[in-house]
Design a protein around this motif. Sequence first.
Motif, PDB file in Angstrom:
ATOM      1  N   ALA B 315       0.812  -1.215   0.000  1.00 16.81           N
ATOM      2  CA  ALA B 315       0.000   0.000   0.000  1.00 16.81           C
ATOM      3  C   ALA B 315       0.848   1.269   0.000  1.00 16.81           C
ATOM      4  O   ALA B 315       0.505   2.256  -0.655  1.00 16.81           O
ATOM      5  N   THR B 316       1.982   1.263   0.745  1.00 18.48           N
ATOM      6  CA  THR B 316       2.821   2.465   0.751  1.00 18.48           C
ATOM      7  C   THR B 316       3.310   2.764  -0.651  1.00 18.48           C
ATOM      8  O   THR B 316       3.370   3.918  -1.071  1.00 18.48           O
ATOM      9  N   LYS B 317       3.673   1.707  -1.357  1.00 14.79           N
ATOM     10  CA  LYS B 317       4.184   1.916  -2.715  1.00 14.79           C
ATOM     11  C   LYS B 317       3.102   2.533  -3.586  1.00 14.79           C
ATOM     12  O   LYS B 317       3.370   3.476  -4.345  1.00 14.79           O
ATOM     13  N   VAL B 318       1.874   2.012  -3.476  1.00 20.95           N
ATOM     14  CA  VAL B 318       0.783   2.559  -4.282  1.00 20.95           C
ATOM     15  C   VAL B 318       0.577   4.038  -3.979  1.00 20.95           C
ATOM     16  O   VAL B 318       0.539   4.891  -4.876  1.00 20.95           O
ATOM     17  N   ALA B 319       0.493   4.351  -2.674  1.00 19.93           N
ATOM     18  CA  ALA B 319       0.201   5.735  -2.295  1.00 19.93           C
ATOM     19  C   ALA B 319       1.332   6.667  -2.714  1.00 19.93           C
ATOM     20  O   ALA B 319       1.098   7.744  -3.285  1.00 19.93           O
ATOM     21  N   ALA B 320       2.579   6.251  -2.449  1.00 17.87           N
ATOM     22  CA  ALA B 320       3.700   7.151  -2.709  1.00 17.87           C
ATOM     23  C   ALA B 320       3.900   7.349  -4.208  1.00 17.87           C
ATOM     24  O   ALA B 320       4.193   8.461  -4.667  1.00 17.87           O
ATOM     25  N   PHE B 321       3.724   6.284  -4.999  1.00 15.60           N
ATOM     26  CA  PHE B 321       3.849   6.477  -6.443  1.00 15.60           C
ATOM     27  C   PHE B 321       2.716   7.343  -6.975  1.00 15.60           C
ATOM     28  O   PHE B 321       2.910   8.114  -7.918  1.00 15.60           O
ATOM     29  N   GLY B 322       1.523   7.201  -6.367  1.00 14.25           N
ATOM     30  CA  GLY B 322       0.429   8.064  -6.789  1.00 14.25           C
ATOM     31  C   GLY B 322       0.770   9.529  -6.568  1.00 14.25           C
ATOM     32  O   GLY B 322       0.580  10.370  -7.455  1.00 14.25           O
ATOM     33  N   ALA B 323       1.325   9.831  -5.388  1.00 18.43           N
ATOM     34  CA  ALA B 323       1.685  11.220  -5.102  1.00 18.43           C
ATOM     35  C   ALA B 323       2.800  11.699  -6.020  1.00 18.43           C
ATOM     36  O   ALA B 323       2.789  12.837  -6.499  1.00 18.43           O
ATOM     37  N   LEU B 324       3.764  10.813  -6.272  1.00 20.27           N
ATOM     38  CA  LEU B 324       4.879  11.184  -7.151  1.00 20.27           C
ATOM     39  C   LEU B 324       4.371  11.486  -8.558  1.00 20.27           C
ATOM     40  O   LEU B 324       4.786  12.468  -9.192  1.00 20.27           O
ATOM     41  N   LEU B 325       3.446  10.627  -9.035  1.00 23.20           N
ATOM     42  CA  LEU B 325       2.863  10.847 -10.368  1.00 23.20           C
ATOM     43  C   LEU B 325       2.215  12.218 -10.432  1.00 23.20           C
ATOM     44  O   LEU B 325       2.457  12.998 -11.359  1.00 23.20           O
ATOM     45  N   ARG B 326       1.375  12.511  -9.425  1.00 25.71           N
ATOM     46  CA  ARG B 326       0.647  13.773  -9.476  1.00 25.71           C
ATOM     47  C   ARG B 326       1.613  14.953  -9.414  1.00 25.71           C
ATOM     48  O   ARG B 326       1.462  15.933 -10.133  1.00 25.71           O
ATOM     49  N   LEU B 327       2.619  14.828  -8.578  1.00 26.70           N
ATOM     50  CA  LEU B 327       3.586  15.924  -8.458  1.00 26.70           C
ATOM     51  C   LEU B 327       4.300  16.154  -9.787  1.00 26.70           C
ATOM     52  O   LEU B 327       4.413  17.295 -10.266  1.00 26.70           O
TER      53      LEU B 327
END
Lengths: 205, 550
Positions: B315-327
């Motif tokens: 889950a951390t990977k999903v959330a952090a990559f999601g934030a990275l993508l948006r950024l």
Amino acid sequence: MTLAAGHPGFMSPTGVEIAFVLVGIATLGAALVTVTTKQLVHAALWLVVALGGFAVEYLLLTAEFIAWVQVLIYVGSVVVLLLFGLMLTKAPIGRSPDADSGNGWVALVVAVAAAATLVWVVVDAFRSTWVDLGGAAQGSAKVTGAILFRHWVLPFEALSVLLLAALVGAIVLSKRGAPARRSLLSKSEALPMRGVPSERKARES
Amino acid sequence: MTGTIHSLWTTAADSATPLDKIPTPKIEYAQLSPVLIVFGAAVLGILVEALLPRRSRYIAQLGVSVTGLAAAFAAIVALAADGYASAKSHIAAMGAVAVDGPALFLQGTIVLVALVAAFTFAERRLDPLAHGRRVDSFAAQGSTVPGSEQEKRAVRAGFTTTEVFPLLLFAVGGMMIFPAANDLLTLFVSLEVFSLPLYLLCALARRHRLLSQEAAVKYFLLGAFSSAILLFGVALLYGYAGTISYGGIADVISGTAKMTPALANTTANDSLLLIGGAMVVVGLLFKVAAVPFHMWTPDVYQGAPTPVTGFMAAATKVAAFGALLRLLYVVLPGIRWDWRPVMWGVAIATMVIGAIIAVTQTDVKRLLAYSSIAHAGFILAGVIALSPDGVSSVLFYLAAYSFVTLGAFAVVTLVRDAGGEATHLSRWAGLGRRSPLVAAVFAVFLLAFAGIPLTSGFAGKFAVFKAAAQGGAVPLVIIGVISSAIAAFFYIRVIVLMFFSEPQPGGPSVAVPSALTSTAIAAGVAVTLALGVAPQYFLDLAGKASVFVR
């Protein structure tokens, strides 16, 4: 940053400025005593003066909200934590000449370098900028509160969730529920043990 | 864009409006409902902990968690069906979060992962009975000194740490806000909301408690360090743009924002933007465990209770990559020529170093940790593509990878000996002869990690590398394929070890799990095979959800 049209003299000695400089000198003195005194409790108490001095400086700059935050957090909790730490570790009260680690000169060099950098940065950044403190209120509790509870309401609420989680977590990590016959235990058993269990061996290299 | 740029500067400037009454902020509760449901369930969990007698807490907590997560998933599906993933996507809650395709897709993935993880958290049949009671993987009492008399007393008294369920839900809530965050402040706060419960959960292993506490302290210190870096970056970006909303910063970078004297002053020099952007990205790379910010991963994955490791890894990977993508796609596309070469380097280092160090590992959990580092590199290759295909391939990869990871760690919990889980690889020798089913399931997960066709890993890798190649990153793809081959070596080695070597005498036994862990593993296998055999439907779904709202 509201730039006023006119450009008053750089060091026009208004009452506020004189007060600012005087409080600044007092703060600097308190900070120096904090790091040079040989008594830990005195150091903590002089720190209160230094941090309180900062709060007064903020007030003089009309940043009342930051001033109260400074009082609440630094004077209120950080120093209290420090004093509690001294109390709980049974640090000697009174002069403690052997508490000197001998790194005083290194620390002095680092401190002077850091101070020089900060002063240089601030002077260089705001060389002749004149911020009109009488203009639109910027740092007041009113403006901050209005923005906080309008634009930043979701992060604010999320922070409250964070605090709740931290609270629960702290309880989980530190709670010592009493099993039914706790009172029958001998005192030596109730003390936490300091032995290193054999579990370390299981550690992979 | 809501049109308001939330800057202290601008708001202070038009403060001619009376501030006696604060206008009510406009909060779209229905569109925030998935997050609100999860937080509500977490608070309910705390009430359960406070009010119910000790005996009935476990069932109540499990019920609250599962119901809450299922309801949150239903709310996400309802929102997506209502068109919020495409036509009606917009910025909600006074500009704090975005409700759009990627956010809903990632939130759905996180909630499903958490649902499966909640089952593994609740497993109580793996450990032998302790004083006539079934026990789970969590310490009876976190505060007791490992190995002490006090700890034994706590176990004897039948204490359990059922607080892990509310903590899990808090982490899930933070993770759901994280990829949807639409300003840097919300990003930071949600980062803390999901990190803090994870630090705590890491410290609560029932077995190997010293390792577990060491892992928690390491994770906490490095996590705090990375948060500080991220926060410093936020401050610098605010200094550059005078706003911290994603859209606002993007406007300033692209030069479409209304120029004021103050703004002209700060934007004259790009160094604030570059240093600030780099620091924010570094904070996120810490969380996705990209090289050179990966040092915490093996220790934390090894020390944390295995159900927590599985949840955290997925889950951390999903959330952090999601934030990275948006950024990278919403805030910083204007300076892509500055960050792309750096991200190339990070992606290459992550893939190669993750794969090579994994070869030398002798512990299953550490092996999976290094494998997760290598996978972070593969996903980064898709992130760098900077195209809609890049987004959809990363979304697909994250969904596929998270279920494989969750399943693999669930299998790790089953192989046990007297000291708890037997994680040393030599203990796994001949597992295929002793319990062919468990070994076969683990082999499926390993093949999916390796990216063998007919598993979700292949479809994911293919999509990511295709997007990267189309985005002009052919050398990156070549290096990615080479490191996949290196990685395949050690996955296959484990399979060979399980099936073609003699079982050790006195080797570990395979515990028979209850329906909870069985469900988790079955879900992992089902998703792995479904996404591998028929990836098209899910690729289309990810493709439809790949447009960020601004």
